[in-house]
Design a protein around this motif. Sequence first.
Motif, mmCIF file in Angstrom:
data_model
loop_
_atom_site.group_PDB
_atom_site.id
_atom_site.type_symbol
_atom_site.label_atom_id
_atom_site.label_comp_id
_atom_site.label_asym_id
_atom_site.label_seq_id
_atom_site.Cartn_x
_atom_site.Cartn_y
_atom_site.Cartn_z
ATOM 1 N N GLY A 28 0.828 -1.187 0.000
ATOM 2 C CA GLY A 28 0.000 0.000 0.000
ATOM 3 C C GLY A 28 0.861 1.235 0.000
ATOM 4 O O GLY A 28 1.944 1.273 0.559
ATOM 5 N N ALA A 29 0.385 2.299 -0.641
ATOM 6 C CA ALA A 29 1.147 3.543 -0.682
ATOM 7 C C ALA A 29 1.337 4.112 0.719
ATOM 8 O O ALA A 29 2.300 4.826 0.968
ATOM 9 C CB ALA A 29 0.423 4.559 -1.560
ATOM 10 N N ILE A 30 0.425 3.798 1.631
ATOM 11 C CA ILE A 30 0.567 4.278 3.003
ATOM 12 C C ILE A 30 1.876 3.791 3.599
ATOM 13 O O ILE A 30 2.562 4.513 4.318
ATOM 14 C CB ILE A 30 -0.628 3.804 3.851
ATOM 15 C CG1 ILE A 30 -1.909 4.480 3.358
ATOM 16 C CG2 ILE A 30 -0.418 4.094 5.325
ATOM 17 C CD1 ILE A 30 -3.171 3.966 3.999
ATOM 18 N N LEU A 31 2.246 2.543 3.292
ATOM 19 C CA LEU A 31 3.490 2.000 3.834
ATOM 20 C C LEU A 31 4.701 2.701 3.243
ATOM 21 O O LEU A 31 5.770 2.718 3.849
ATOM 22 C CB LEU A 31 3.579 0.498 3.557
ATOM 23 C CG LEU A 31 2.455 -0.362 4.159
ATOM 24 C CD1 LEU A 31 2.725 -1.831 3.894
ATOM 25 C CD2 LEU A 31 2.303 -0.112 5.647
ATOM 26 N N ASP A 32 4.549 3.279 2.054
ATOM 27 C CA ASP A 32 5.673 3.976 1.443
ATOM 28 C C ASP A 32 6.020 5.266 2.181
ATOM 29 O O ASP A 32 7.065 5.864 1.926
ATOM 30 C CB ASP A 32 5.349 4.318 -0.021
ATOM 31 C CG ASP A 32 5.273 3.073 -0.893
ATOM 32 O OD1 ASP A 32 5.874 2.052 -0.495
ATOM 33 O OD2 ASP A 32 4.620 3.114 -1.947
ATOM 34 N N LEU A 33 5.144 5.716 3.077
ATOM 35 C CA LEU A 33 5.421 6.929 3.837
ATOM 36 C C LEU A 33 6.437 6.688 4.941
ATOM 37 O O LEU A 33 6.981 7.625 5.496
ATOM 38 C CB LEU A 33 4.127 7.474 4.468
ATOM 39 C CG LEU A 33 2.988 7.810 3.512
ATOM 40 C CD1 LEU A 33 1.799 8.335 4.303
ATOM 41 C CD2 LEU A 33 3.428 8.839 2.488
ATOM 42 N N LEU A 34 6.686 5.433 5.280
ATOM 43 C CA LEU A 34 7.557 5.119 6.408
ATOM 44 C C LEU A 34 9.003 5.140 5.951
ATOM 45 O O LEU A 34 9.396 4.410 5.048
ATOM 46 C CB LEU A 34 7.193 3.742 6.971
ATOM 47 C CG LEU A 34 5.720 3.577 7.349
ATOM 48 C CD1 LEU A 34 5.451 2.157 7.797
ATOM 49 C CD2 LEU A 34 5.316 4.560 8.423
ATOM 50 N N GLN A 35 9.816 5.972 6.610
ATOM 51 C CA GLN A 35 11.193 6.109 6.179
ATOM 52 C C GLN A 35 12.195 5.922 7.298
ATOM 53 O O GLN A 35 13.170 5.197 7.148
ATOM 54 C CB GLN A 35 11.400 7.488 5.533
ATOM 55 C CG GLN A 35 10.708 7.622 4.188
ATOM 56 C CD GLN A 35 11.057 8.922 3.486
ATOM 57 O OE1 GLN A 35 11.607 9.838 4.080
ATOM 58 N NE2 GLN A 35 10.723 9.000 2.211
ATOM 59 N N ASN A 36 11.998 6.590 8.464
ATOM 60 C CA ASN A 36 13.034 6.512 9.473
ATOM 61 C C ASN A 36 12.936 5.213 10.271
ATOM 62 O O ASN A 36 11.911 4.530 10.260
ATOM 63 C CB ASN A 36 13.005 7.749 10.390
ATOM 64 C CG ASN A 36 11.765 7.794 11.273
ATOM 65 O OD1 ASN A 36 11.406 6.804 11.897
ATOM 66 N ND2 ASN A 36 11.132 8.958 11.342
ATOM 67 N N PRO A 37 14.007 4.840 10.990
ATOM 68 C CA PRO A 37 14.043 3.551 11.705
ATOM 69 C C PRO A 37 12.925 3.382 12.718
ATOM 70 O O PRO A 37 12.400 2.274 12.883
ATOM 71 C CB PRO A 37 15.415 3.588 12.391
ATOM 72 C CG PRO A 37 16.246 4.503 11.549
ATOM 73 C CD PRO A 37 15.296 5.554 11.059
ATOM 74 N N GLU A 38 12.554 4.476 13.420
ATOM 75 C CA GLU A 38 11.489 4.357 14.419
ATOM 76 C C GLU A 38 10.163 3.984 13.762
ATOM 77 O O GLU A 38 9.416 3.148 14.260
ATOM 78 C CB GLU A 38 11.336 5.678 15.196
ATOM 79 C CG GLU A 38 12.509 6.004 16.103
ATOM 80 C CD GLU A 38 13.650 6.676 15.343
ATOM 81 O OE1 GLU A 38 13.480 6.945 14.121
ATOM 82 O OE2 GLU A 38 14.694 6.932 15.962
#
Length: 382
Positions: free
Chosen positions: A257-267
């Motif tokens: 999902g594109a929503i998951l593509d928003l996650l970038q930093n380790p936390e």
Amino acid sequence: MGSMESQQPANPSTPDSSETAQSLINWELAASTAARLAPPGPALSRAEIGKAVNSLRRSAEISVPHVHEITGLEAARDLRDSHVLVVDRASWSKANAQSFAVMLQPALKQMLDSRRGAALTPAAAATSGAITGSQLGAVLAFLSSKVLGQYDPFAALAPESKAPPGGRLLLVAPNIISVERELNVDPDDFRLWVCLHEQTHRVQFAAAPWLRHHMLDEIEKLSTHLLGNVDSLMERASAAARSLRDRSGPGDLPRRGAILDLLQNPEEKASISHLTAVMSLLEGHANVVMDAVDSSLVPSVKTIRQRFNDRGKDRGVIEKFIRSLLGLDAKMRQYSDGAKFVRAVVAVAGMEGLNRVWESAEHLPTEEEIHDAKLWLERMGL
């Protein structure tokens, strides 16, 4: 010393940050928008509706002893602090808007508190709330026609909530009826099969009373990361949308999902990894339970499972696109990944060994362990 301004009593007509945060999303508008946009369910007479509701209630009641027998979880013996509701699509949407409000309130408040230098006026918050409420309503409208059932552990935490302390199990009658007709399967068998899955979720949270707040903490942590830097979030959302557009076509739908593509930093990645593992466990465990029954209880269980699995192959391009955008295909993988983990653990340690996951948050599997049950078994000394 504080300034004179900070020592003045607050203006009672000025909403505090909690009230302003709550108004950032117009939850009532989200629910009403979903009710208006949701596609109509199957045409049923009043008598047919009453019969279906009674049938689902009976299936929900019958399924609990079987969940207890299969899982060995003693919590199934007493579920008085939660209850079952048979609902339509509009009621499901309203219930989920209430739960979203509980889940996102801390993150929205923290977002506002971190931006005190750029205070948001009540009028601006109301405008933002109307926009986001309408958008959320459109998402809920789509989902409301897809969900067969859902255990909601968060409703009781809402202010002035009338939900019982342990939560509520929602069975979406029009969707269950639509699918059983689509699959051409026995209604009584299908309804009991669905209730076995959903009642397992109810038992899970009863067996692990700490799980609700643990998940709420993790959701707050993740949503706080996402909402903490609004400017960065908007930039990443735009980039994700472009990526989705570039990768998406009838023969090339994105796997995540594109929503998951928003996650970038380790936390952020750590938070979503943990939540993915927990959801995979919950869904996989429920799937194993619903498929553990034999033909003496659900005579057509094998036919139902086969036709239910094949059903997803017939989805149209538009629905596949929306499901991919929302990450629903990733959720379907949670069912299969979690079920593999549960079956692998039970094969070695039995259901009693698996039930150690409900003892504490430390016993929950990691995402790596979900894909390699041997790692969890070794960590648990099993």
